[in-house]
Design a protein around this motif. Sequence first.
Motif, PDB file in Angstrom:
ATOM      1  N   PHE A  75       4.742  -4.269   6.371  1.00  0.00           N
ATOM      2  CA  PHE A  75       4.024  -5.265   6.972  1.00  0.00           C
ATOM      3  C   PHE A  75       2.465  -5.432   6.596  1.00  0.00           C
ATOM      4  N   ALA A  76       1.958  -4.336   6.086  1.00  0.00           N
ATOM      5  CA  ALA A  76       0.560  -4.574   5.488  1.00  0.00           C
ATOM      6  C   ALA A  76       0.741  -5.552   4.366  1.00  0.00           C
ATOM      7  N   ASP A  77       1.920  -5.486   3.645  1.00  0.00           N
ATOM      8  CA  ASP A  77       1.867  -6.492   2.542  1.00  0.00           C
ATOM      9  C   ASP A  77       2.195  -7.925   2.963  1.00  0.00           C
ATOM     10  N   ARG A  78       3.002  -7.850   3.893  1.00  0.00           N
ATOM     11  CA  ARG A  78       3.642  -9.312   4.460  1.00  0.00           C
ATOM     12  C   ARG A  78       2.331  -9.925   5.232  1.00  0.00           C
ATOM     13  N   PHE A  79       1.802  -9.304   6.195  1.00  0.00           N
ATOM     14  CA  PHE A  79       0.697 -10.084   6.990  1.00  0.00           C
ATOM     15  C   PHE A  79      -0.525  -9.811   6.635  1.00  0.00           C
ATOM     16  N   GLY A  80      -0.748  -8.914   5.772  1.00  0.00           N
ATOM     17  CA  GLY A  80      -2.386  -8.489   5.415  1.00  0.00           C
ATOM     18  C   GLY A  80      -2.998  -9.758   4.932  1.00  0.00           C
TER      19      GLY A  80
END
Length: 412
Positions: free
Chosen positions: A24-29
């Motif tokens: 989710f860091a990679d998706r929404f960052g």
Amino acid sequence: MKSSGSKYENLIVALMCVVYGLVFADRFGITNLFPQIARSLHLNDTQLGETMSAVALAWGFGAVVFAYVSDIIGNKKRMLIALVLVFSISTLFSGLATSFIGLLLARVLLGAAEGPTIPLVQSTVLMESSPHRKGRNTGLPIATSALFNAITPILLVCIATRWGWRYGLFVITIPGLIVALFLARFMKEPLRQDVPSGSAPGRVRWADVRVVLRSRNVWLSMCIAIFFVGGCIATLNTFMPLYLVKVGHVSQSTAALVVSFYGIMSILGNILLPSLSDKIDRKKAFLIASFLSTLSPVPFIAFANRVPLMLLAIFVLSLGQGIASMCMFVIPGESVPPRFIATAQALPNFVGEVVGGTIGSIVAGWLGDHFGLRVTMIVDIAIIGMTFVLGLGYKETALELNQASHELNTAQ
């Protein structure tokens, strides 16, 4: 039947938490960098929404296809390592993009790898968890993703402000490569609970998959996932940083702090709500969460430029963030035989991402371009509200699980 004792259970849950957080860091960052990316690549709100829709579409198809394959071949470890490497490298490609098409393709690759990662993580957690810890353990990875989402905005905005948005994406590529090495070293292949030790797992047939599709809870979870992903993820999470800058007229740094606080409160919700479901029952816990989640856009609508009041309202509604673990993982995972957990969890991910995620981001971006992002947030309340309406039809799973566990202990 665990790979070893509680020490391994704690270790594997911790590793799965980190993987989940990185997803989710990679998706929404990247959404925290949207103001800079929009200026650099000359993109409007609709195009920004389309990049997130591309992730959702690829995510959905990847989730159902590769999670089903993992149920067939029974080797979750190798597939999980490969997927972590791919989505990490995809983030690097996003940072190298010089056009809308390049960014779009990089995000498609990221979604295709991240989609199956989530059901693989959660099915591993369920298979390696003690019966009395299933709800809590399933919520911990989601809580960790909230922690990562709390840290990532501040980190990315600091890097982007100093060196540019591309370097922010380059930096968050590195942890995934490190975690892949840890998985290779410490993870053991999860043992299927319905297969005797030492025997080969049976091949999953289409006739068996119909057992999953006959479950009312799985179908309800698929429908709920459309509105959850479309409302909470594709709309609220995607456009929150941009909304705060454009509508609330706060600085990008302040917006990052608000998003981080929202992430911290998500940690609280994703720990307390699943733990509560272990004490009461899954359906009641879900309905509490979905009601509070329906109100989650209200702080941004009512207090767009009054940050202290906005933070207070987010705190009050924080328990609603626990909706994800219940409708996407715990309830569908407990509604089918153990060997089909990954498939049962992948189906809500597939439908939610392909329908809710794809349509949600595009519609939200279109509404923002034509009517303003405030209207987008108002419409979002009605979208998320459907999760509560549909949740009324759930059949309880925790009571059946506890009864089965009691009967097994009595027999022993």
